[in-house]
Design an enzyme around this catalytic site. Sequence first.
Site, mmCIF file in Angstrom:
data_model
loop_
_atom_site.group_PDB
_atom_site.id
_atom_site.type_symbol
_atom_site.label_atom_id
_atom_site.label_comp_id
_atom_site.label_asym_id
_atom_site.label_seq_id
_atom_site.Cartn_x
_atom_site.Cartn_y
_atom_site.Cartn_z
ATOM 1 N N HIS A 269 0.834 -1.211 0.000
ATOM 2 C CA HIS A 269 0.000 0.000 0.000
ATOM 3 C C HIS A 269 0.865 1.256 0.000
ATOM 4 O O HIS A 269 0.607 2.199 -0.769
ATOM 5 C CB HIS A 269 -0.920 0.005 1.219
ATOM 6 N N GLU A 270 1.878 1.292 0.857
ATOM 7 C CA GLU A 270 2.748 2.469 0.905
ATOM 8 C C GLU A 270 3.512 2.647 -0.405
ATOM 9 O O GLU A 270 3.719 3.774 -0.864
ATOM 10 C CB GLU A 270 3.721 2.361 2.086
ATOM 11 N N HIS B 167 1.607 4.493 -3.002
ATOM 12 C CA HIS B 167 1.742 5.958 -2.977
ATOM 13 C C HIS B 167 2.970 6.408 -3.770
ATOM 14 O O HIS B 167 2.944 7.458 -4.419
ATOM 15 C CB HIS B 167 1.856 6.447 -1.529
ATOM 16 N N HIS C 165 2.971 8.921 -6.972
ATOM 17 C CA HIS C 165 3.863 10.082 -7.071
ATOM 18 C C HIS C 165 4.647 10.054 -8.379
ATOM 19 O O HIS C 165 4.782 11.076 -9.066
ATOM 20 C CB HIS C 165 4.818 10.091 -5.878
#
Length: 226
Positions: free
Chosen positions: A96-97, A100, A104
């Site tokens: 999940h991280e 991100h 980006h």
Amino acid sequence: MSTRTIWLLLIGAMILSLIIQQMLKSRFNRYSKVGINLSGAEIARKMLADNGIHDVEVTCVPGTLTDHYNPSTKTVNLSEAVYGQRNIAAAAVAAHECGHVIQHAKGYAPLKMRSALVPIVSFASNTVQWVLLLGVLLIAITPALLWAGIALFALTTLFSFITLPVEINASRRAVAWLENAGITTYETKPMASEALMWAAGTYVIAAISSLGTLLYYISIAMSRRD
């Protein structure tokens, strides 16, 4: 919307928040017992490499549920319970991280909007409660002060709602990659998906609570005008 309705909304959100927190804790505890071959850190590094991202470092940070991606330092920061653990819960959080990070890298619009709001929301969050308090106390003298507080709080509410697609999209990227990379199976994919679903639920409730609070202060300001 009446004040009574707003209070019911806030109370309902509070109850739902407690339920979701308990469900989230229960699911993560359960899926932490389902082992896999890779640690959270190894999964994060593999997901980044698979997406052609080689300039982001994966680090370990203290605390629980402190996992986050910091675009300014280009680091995926995983909590101790995720960084070294080899289970489905850790895999879901790590992926999940990294979702991100991919957002980006690809210029995902909601993430760009949220990042642009961070400095403003940081200022608003540090001052809004004092402005609202003074606005309520001095409403008979300077009603504009309360409206200023409402405007600041509206920014934090907007931030909460922009966060929703960012978090949901990151979870979708995580679940899809875990399956495509062969890390999750037919049996374990629903586990990763459910764990992240309950995590996303915390952001939904936060947004609803923020909206309810905003409406409450608006109702106070509007009642003064009547």
